[in-house]
Design an enzyme around this catalytic site. Structure first.
Site, mmCIF file in Angstrom:
data_model
loop_
_atom_site.group_PDB
_atom_site.id
_atom_site.type_symbol
_atom_site.label_atom_id
_atom_site.label_comp_id
_atom_site.label_asym_id
_atom_site.label_seq_id
_atom_site.Cartn_x
_atom_site.Cartn_y
_atom_site.Cartn_z
ATOM 1 C CG HIS A 106 -9.540 2.179 13.075
ATOM 2 N ND1 HIS A 106 -8.553 1.810 11.867
ATOM 3 C CD2 HIS A 106 -8.704 3.453 13.397
ATOM 4 C CE1 HIS A 106 -7.361 2.525 11.855
ATOM 5 N NE2 HIS A 106 -7.544 3.431 12.757
ATOM 6 C CD GLU A 124 0.432 3.457 10.520
ATOM 7 O OE1 GLU A 124 -0.278 2.968 9.362
ATOM 8 O OE2 GLU A 124 0.955 2.613 11.238
ATOM 9 C CB VAL A 125 -4.089 8.601 7.706
ATOM 10 C CG1 VAL A 125 -4.556 9.391 6.694
ATOM 11 C CG2 VAL A 125 -3.575 6.964 6.663
ATOM 12 C CG ASP A 179 -8.087 -0.009 7.295
ATOM 13 O OD1 ASP A 179 -7.842 0.714 7.843
ATOM 14 O OD2 ASP A 179 -6.976 -0.879 6.630
ATOM 15 C CG HIS A 183 -8.843 7.622 10.600
ATOM 16 N ND1 HIS A 183 -7.651 8.435 10.402
ATOM 17 C CD2 HIS A 183 -8.123 6.416 10.985
ATOM 18 C CE1 HIS A 183 -6.323 7.864 10.636
ATOM 19 N NE2 HIS A 183 -6.706 6.748 11.119
HETATM 20 P P1 5GP Z 1 -4.191 5.100 11.700
HETATM 21 O O1 5GP Z 1 -3.237 4.269 11.941
HETATM 22 O O2 5GP Z 1 -3.744 6.363 11.155
HETATM 23 O O3 5GP Z 1 -5.050 5.105 12.813
HETATM 24 O O4 5GP Z 1 -4.943 4.105 10.488
HETATM 25 C C1 5GP Z 1 -4.935 4.571 9.294
HETATM 26 C C2 5GP Z 1 -5.617 3.407 8.351
HETATM 27 O O5 5GP Z 1 -5.822 3.744 7.281
HETATM 28 C C3 5GP Z 1 -4.936 1.945 8.447
HETATM 29 O O6 5GP Z 1 -5.644 0.959 9.141
HETATM 30 C C4 5GP Z 1 -4.660 1.810 7.119
HETATM 31 O O7 5GP Z 1 -4.734 0.466 6.551
HETATM 32 C C5 5GP Z 1 -5.598 2.453 6.512
HETATM 33 N N1 5GP Z 1 -5.267 3.077 5.034
HETATM 34 C C6 5GP Z 1 -3.950 3.620 4.896
HETATM 35 N N2 5GP Z 1 -4.227 3.880 3.437
HETATM 36 C C7 5GP Z 1 -5.243 3.681 2.905
HETATM 37 C C8 5GP Z 1 -6.089 3.909 1.518
HETATM 38 O O8 5GP Z 1 -5.220 4.190 0.821
HETATM 39 N N3 5GP Z 1 -7.242 3.309 1.611
HETATM 40 C C9 5GP Z 1 -7.861 2.877 2.610
HETATM 41 N N4 5GP Z 1 -9.104 2.381 2.545
HETATM 42 N N5 5GP Z 1 -7.318 2.743 3.911
HETATM 43 C C10 5GP Z 1 -6.111 3.082 4.022
#
Ligand code: 5GP
Length: 125
Positions: free
Chosen positions: A112, A105-106, A35, A110
């Protein structure tokens, strides 16, 4: 069920090689990378290579091969990092956020994998 997958999301760009990533492990159907903003000493994201928005999308439409590969890829990362309690490791937490309530967010599925310290309670409060 309609799943509105955005092909311009950041993980789709990583999968297309348009932006770099710090790869931990790659399999036929999955990719694991560190991450960019780690929330713990170990913070790895595991994504399927297919265009799946959420866990429910993946569970509904992924092939058995993709489902098996994804589950095994997560475990392969756990093994590689030597954090499996069953193998004497310190333990870990798996988190999959989905949609608005999960604060995803993405918009590409995914998981974690967090470890490297005692992570505190699962939810605040
Ligand atoms: P979410 O909130 O969607 O579960 O988590 C998205 C995760 O993607 C976050 O922990 C954030 O730091 C990570 N993230 C966002 N953009 C990027 C990126 O460009 N590269 C990497 N390696 N992680 C990312």
């Amino acid at each position: 069920m309609a799943y509105d997958y955005d092909t311009q999301n950041i993980f789709a760009k990583i999968l297309r090689g348009e932006i770099p990533n710090d790869t931990v492990l790659e399999t036929e159907h999955s990719l694991a990378f560190n991450d960019i903003q780690p929330q713990a000493p170990v913070h790895v994201l595991v994504i399927p290579k297919g265009a799946y928005l959420t866990w429910d999308h993946f569970a509904a439409e992924a092939s058995d091969a993709e489902l098996a590969d994804y589950s095994r890829a997560i475990q392969a990362v756990i093994d590689k990092l030597a954090i499996a309690p069953g193998a004497g490791g310190e333990g870990y937490r798996l988190i999959v956020n989905g949609g608005k309530a999960g604060i995803q967010e993405v918009p590409h599925l995914h998981t974690h994998i967090l470890s490297g310290k005692v992570l505190g309670r699962m939810l605040p409060g």
